[in-house]
Structure formats: structure tokens, C-alpha cells
Design a protein around this motif. Sequence first.
Motif, PDB file in Angstrom:
ATOM      1  N   GLU A  51       0.819  -1.211   0.000  1.00  0.00           N
ATOM      2  CA  GLU A  51       0.000   0.000   0.000  1.00  0.00           C
ATOM      3  C   GLU A  51       0.854   1.263   0.000  1.00  0.00           C
ATOM      4  OE1 GLU A  51      -3.873   1.898   2.215  1.00  0.00           O
ATOM      5  OE2 GLU A  51      -3.258  -0.138   2.678  1.00  0.00           O
ATOM      6  N   GLU A  55       0.513   4.123  -2.911  1.00  0.00           N
ATOM      7  CA  GLU A  55       0.265   5.547  -2.659  1.00  0.00           C
ATOM      8  C   GLU A  55       1.281   6.412  -3.392  1.00  0.00           C
ATOM      9  OE1 GLU A  55      -2.400   7.029  -1.330  1.00  0.00           O
ATOM     10  OE2 GLU A  55      -3.153   4.975  -1.270  1.00  0.00           O
ATOM     11  N   ARG A  58       0.622   6.292  -7.248  1.00  0.00           N
ATOM     12  CA  ARG A  58      -0.578   7.040  -7.658  1.00  0.00           C
ATOM     13  C   ARG A  58      -0.240   8.480  -8.029  1.00  0.00           C
ATOM     14  NH1 ARG A  58      -4.361   4.203  -3.261  1.00  0.00           N
ATOM     15  NH2 ARG A  58      -5.368   2.706  -4.658  1.00  0.00           N
TER      16      ARG A  58
END
Length: 125
Positions: A51, A55, A58
Motif C-alpha cells: 500500500e 500511494e 498514484r
Amino acid sequence: MATDTDDIETELLSVCRTAIGDDLRSATYFTPEEYDQFYLRSDLEHGADVERFVENERLGFTSQRTYGDTELGEYEFTIRVFEWGYVTRVVVGDRGVFVTTDPLNMSEFKEVATAIKRVLEGGAE
């Protein structure tokens, strides 16, 4: 019955494995809201904080807009270099993929990025 995401991930894994072979470490599909690490090489630790990587990757959604109208041409992909491998990110619209690899030649990065981009563009609605 397979979902569109499952179909895209199957195709992405195929093109990544074809372009990179055994040097592929992991592959993750992501959107602004979701992500799925759909491949992790068997000799790697399964407890990594994916994760946190997602992040960061992105940010590519913003980068694609930032670099979209420059004299450099169209944004293609991003490579991050580490001591023992690389992260390569490809973003098309609101979907992206990043792969981690062992060290590769520049031509292999271009090959996998081009293949990923074709899959993401083909699956775009």
C-alpha cells in the motif's frame, strides 16, 4: 466468471512475464481507489507494505497531466532505480501498473512499459 480486472491482470501478467521473464519480482494494478498485487515471485517476502508503494505510484496520475503538454512529448513510463532492482510505473488514464524487477537493460524496460500500455489502452472504456 472473471471480472474485467481479472482479465486485464491475466493479460498484464502474460506481457510482463514475456518481456521480463524470471527477473519480474512483482506486479501491481492500481486505480485512484483500489489496487491489487496480482503477482509476487515465490522467493520474495509476502508481507511487504504494498500500500505504501501504491500511494507513491498514484502520483503518476498527476504526473501524466503535468507532463501531458510539454516539449518532451507524451509521458511514457517512470523507472525508479534501487540498489538491488527497479520499479517501473505505467499510467494510462485512471489506471496504472507498477512492476518491480531485478536489474534489467534499458530496452527491457521500454518493452515491458510498451506492452503494459497497450493492455491498459485496450481495456479502457
